[in-house]
Design a protein around this motif. Sequence first.
Motif, PDB file in Angstrom:
ATOM      1  N   GLY A 186      26.221 -28.709  22.439  1.00  0.00           N
ATOM      2  CA  GLY A 186      26.871 -27.666  23.358  1.00  0.00           C
ATOM      3  C   GLY A 186      27.171 -26.316  22.720  1.00  0.00           C
ATOM      4  N   SER A 187      26.594 -26.058  21.516  1.00  0.00           N
ATOM      5  CA  SER A 187      27.054 -24.986  20.824  1.00  0.00           C
ATOM      6  C   SER A 187      25.960 -23.773  20.816  1.00  0.00           C
ATOM      7  N   LEU A 188      26.472 -22.522  21.144  1.00  0.00           N
ATOM      8  CA  LEU A 188      25.624 -21.636  21.444  1.00  0.00           C
ATOM      9  C   LEU A 188      24.568 -21.110  20.181  1.00  0.00           C
ATOM     10  N   HIS A 189      25.407 -21.315  18.973  1.00  0.00           N
ATOM     11  CA  HIS A 189      24.531 -21.051  17.823  1.00  0.00           C
ATOM     12  C   HIS A 189      23.039 -21.950  17.691  1.00  0.00           C
ATOM     13  N   GLY A 190      22.994 -23.050  18.375  1.00  0.00           N
ATOM     14  CA  GLY A 190      21.809 -23.939  18.515  1.00  0.00           C
ATOM     15  C   GLY A 190      20.684 -23.142  19.061  1.00  0.00           C
ATOM     16  N   TRP A 191      21.151 -22.396  20.112  1.00  0.00           N
ATOM     17  CA  TRP A 191      19.886 -21.652  21.013  1.00  0.00           C
ATOM     18  C   TRP A 191      19.787 -20.351  20.063  1.00  0.00           C
ATOM     19  N   ILE A 192      20.510 -19.760  19.374  1.00  0.00           N
ATOM     20  CA  ILE A 192      20.394 -18.691  18.628  1.00  0.00           C
ATOM     21  C   ILE A 192      19.387 -18.827  17.454  1.00  0.00           C
ATOM     22  N   TRP A 193      19.769 -20.109  16.899  1.00  0.00           N
ATOM     23  CA  TRP A 193      18.712 -20.717  15.699  1.00  0.00           C
ATOM     24  C   TRP A 193      17.513 -20.786  16.292  1.00  0.00           C
ATOM     25  N   PHE A 194      17.482 -21.200  17.304  1.00  0.00           N
ATOM     26  CA  PHE A 194      15.984 -21.579  17.980  1.00  0.00           C
ATOM     27  C   PHE A 194      15.129 -20.320  18.063  1.00  0.00           C
ATOM     28  N   GLY A 195      15.858 -19.375  18.717  1.00  0.00           N
ATOM     29  CA  GLY A 195      14.946 -18.145  19.070  1.00  0.00           C
ATOM     30  C   GLY A 195      14.680 -17.371  17.746  1.00  0.00           C
ATOM     31  N   THR A 196      15.667 -17.365  16.714  1.00  0.00           N
ATOM     32  CA  THR A 196      15.497 -16.560  15.609  1.00  0.00           C
ATOM     33  C   THR A 196      14.615 -17.388  14.624  1.00  0.00           C
ATOM     34  N   ALA A 197      14.776 -18.461  14.657  1.00  0.00           N
ATOM     35  CA  ALA A 197      13.798 -19.501  13.667  1.00  0.00           C
ATOM     36  C   ALA A 197      12.278 -19.320  14.242  1.00  0.00           C
ATOM     37  N   PHE A 198      12.156 -19.177  15.700  1.00  0.00           N
ATOM     38  CA  PHE A 198      10.846 -19.224  16.186  1.00  0.00           C
ATOM     39  C   PHE A 198      10.034 -17.856  15.721  1.00  0.00           C
ATOM     40  N   LEU A 199      10.912 -16.638  15.652  1.00  0.00           N
ATOM     41  CA  LEU A 199      10.499 -15.367  15.334  1.00  0.00           C
ATOM     42  C   LEU A 199      10.157 -15.417  13.843  1.00  0.00           C
ATOM     43  N   GLY A 200      10.838 -16.107  13.085  1.00  0.00           N
ATOM     44  CA  GLY A 200      10.315 -16.296  11.475  1.00  0.00           C
ATOM     45  C   GLY A 200       9.126 -17.070  11.591  1.00  0.00           C
ATOM     46  N   SER A 201       8.992 -18.028  12.299  1.00  0.00           N
ATOM     47  CA  SER A 201       7.606 -18.695  12.189  1.00  0.00           C
ATOM     48  C   SER A 201       6.501 -17.907  12.649  1.00  0.00           C
ATOM     49  N   LEU A 202       6.649 -17.105  13.543  1.00  0.00           N
ATOM     50  CA  LEU A 202       5.541 -16.047  13.818  1.00  0.00           C
ATOM     51  C   LEU A 202       5.253 -15.176  12.835  1.00  0.00           C
ATOM     52  N   VAL A 203       6.172 -14.876  12.094  1.00  0.00           N
ATOM     53  CA  VAL A 203       5.756 -13.944  10.709  1.00  0.00           C
ATOM     54  C   VAL A 203       4.952 -14.997   9.610  1.00  0.00           C
ATOM     55  N   GLY A 204       5.553 -16.492   9.602  1.00  0.00           N
ATOM     56  CA  GLY A 204       4.835 -17.130   8.543  1.00  0.00           C
ATOM     57  C   GLY A 204       3.763 -17.699   8.992  1.00  0.00           C
ATOM     58  N   ILE A 205       3.349 -17.782  10.188  1.00  0.00           N
ATOM     59  CA  ILE A 205       1.986 -17.941  10.643  1.00  0.00           C
ATOM     60  C   ILE A 205       0.974 -16.761  10.512  1.00  0.00           C
ATOM     61  N   ARG A 206       1.139 -15.516  10.619  1.00  0.00           N
ATOM     62  CA  ARG A 206       0.641 -14.414  10.029  1.00  0.00           C
ATOM     63  C   ARG A 206       0.329 -14.472   8.588  1.00  0.00           C
ATOM     64  N   LEU A 207       1.454 -15.199   7.703  1.00  0.00           N
ATOM     65  CA  LEU A 207       1.003 -15.049   6.350  1.00  0.00           C
ATOM     66  C   LEU A 207       0.283 -16.068   5.977  1.00  0.00           C
ATOM     67  N   ARG A 208      -0.007 -17.055   6.694  1.00  0.00           N
ATOM     68  CA  ARG A 208      -0.676 -18.256   6.191  1.00  0.00           C
ATOM     69  C   ARG A 208      -1.940 -17.958   5.611  1.00  0.00           C
ATOM     70  N   PRO A 209      -2.894 -17.276   6.157  1.00  0.00           N
ATOM     71  CA  PRO A 209      -4.266 -16.849   5.663  1.00  0.00           C
ATOM     72  C   PRO A 209      -4.136 -16.330   4.301  1.00  0.00           C
ATOM     73  N   LEU A 210      -3.058 -15.551   3.993  1.00  0.00           N
ATOM     74  CA  LEU A 210      -2.962 -15.036   2.623  1.00  0.00           C
ATOM     75  C   LEU A 210      -2.889 -16.273   1.599  1.00  0.00           C
ATOM     76  N   PHE A 211      -2.534 -17.200   1.748  1.00  0.00           N
ATOM     77  CA  PHE A 211      -2.626 -18.581   1.004  1.00  0.00           C
ATOM     78  C   PHE A 211      -3.729 -19.534   1.254  1.00  0.00           C
ATOM     79  N   ARG A 212      -4.737 -19.007   2.270  1.00  0.00           N
ATOM     80  CA  ARG A 212      -5.720 -19.741   2.511  1.00  0.00           C
ATOM     81  C   ARG A 212      -5.546 -21.131   3.195  1.00  0.00           C
ATOM     82  N   LEU A 213      -4.604 -20.968   4.080  1.00  0.00           N
ATOM     83  CA  LEU A 213      -4.073 -22.361   4.745  1.00  0.00           C
ATOM     84  C   LEU A 213      -4.775 -22.575   5.869  1.00  0.00           C
ATOM     85  N   ASN A 214      -5.334 -23.571   6.212  1.00  0.00           N
ATOM     86  CA  ASN A 214      -5.924 -24.000   7.281  1.00  0.00           C
ATOM     87  C   ASN A 214      -5.160 -24.077   8.648  1.00  0.00           C
ATOM     88  N   GLY A 215      -5.644 -23.621   9.776  1.00  0.00           N
ATOM     89  CA  GLY A 215      -4.778 -23.803  11.013  1.00  0.00           C
ATOM     90  C   GLY A 215      -3.854 -22.738  11.356  1.00  0.00           C
TER      91      GLY A 215
END
Length: 403
Positions: free
Chosen positions: A374-403
């Motif tokens: 029931g902590s607000l920080h969990g929700w903020i972590w969720f949204g912020t980590a998802f944004l970081g994940s979007l950047v990570g997905i864009r960077l995957r082709p630089l390492f020739r990672l599949n998918g």
Amino acid sequence: MASLAHAQPAPVSAGPAMRPLDRTVAILALLLLAAASLYAANVVSLKNGALVLVGSLLGVALYHAAFGFTGGWRAFVTERRSASLRAQLLLLALATVLMVPVIAAGEVLGRPVSGFVTPIGVPLLAGAFLFGLGMQLGGGCGSGTLFTVGGGSARMLVTLLAFIAGSMLGVAHAPAWSGLPSFGTFSLWQQFGVLPTLVLSLAALGGLAYLAARAEQRRTGKLVPLGWTDAATPRLLTGPWPLLWGAVALALLSLVTLLVAGHPWGITGAFALWGAKGLAALGVDVAAWDSWSGAGARAQLEGSLFAHPISAMDIGLILGAMLAASLAGRFGPKVDLRLGSLAAAVLGGLLMGYGARLSSGCNIGALLGGIASGSLHGWIWFGTAFLGSLVGIRLRPLFRLNG
């Protein structure tokens, strides 16, 4: 999560035949698990011995359900496949309903329990973003890294080692980050009450699941259910499991963890300790470092790995996944020695380890543990980590990672 869990494994009509290797690994995993649990129970406490076993059940559930966050987030972002994401939201909903009332009560049968509540500030935001980015390069989240290592993935072992190194760096730099702006903690159930917190949380999680399902239907014209779509029967011991089974099992085991440990399930809190003990074994005077000079830190360095509750569970999780992989007939070294892949594993692991320490947890301790507390920080972590994940997905082709 790692390549093992990019998608829900296809159901099969007959149980997999165990190879000699699988039989050997299954016996070894059972022996190691029994030894670890008995050692923890006798040398540390019955509680920590029980936590090894709880961790092993979590490892079995994670492996058989191929349940993780990294691949699920990527599948939704790139293809709008939402089954894994909806299963995660179901897990969060079930865990919240089960755990918030217990945490609010403060004790169970006379034993104190407490949730994970972390200050909301720059360290949380930076750490969650770095973790989300790192998980897409490393190929696994906190739980995903451990269970795929247990399943025999050599690449994920590289990620784990880098994860541990990043955790040590995060612990060393934590004092510098702690001086940055913070708005303090915010507990939803303390502010609004238990019932309103449950209603708000379920409404938010349900809304996200609805939006994810609609996005999948618009892109693909259909909605993949969380259970099996054919007549095959899932098998409890040999797997694979439908995502629904995984979400329910992980929620129930999260509650068991709370009742036994007195706090929610965590993963990465033990990694810096593993790294420090490893360096100490090599002759490095880790105790002289500022981050390990306190009385509590010194006690952890001098004590057993099983004395740390999260460490005991992590060891059990790896062994449980090892057992599950062998029972499924799928244990075996999975090696990806391409330079780009290994570089991404190292960088991703470092970012996840560092980010987890700044944000006081990963997808389990910060996201699942935070929201289910029931902590607000969990929700903020969720949204912020998802944004970081979007950047990570864009960077995957630089390492020739599949998918």
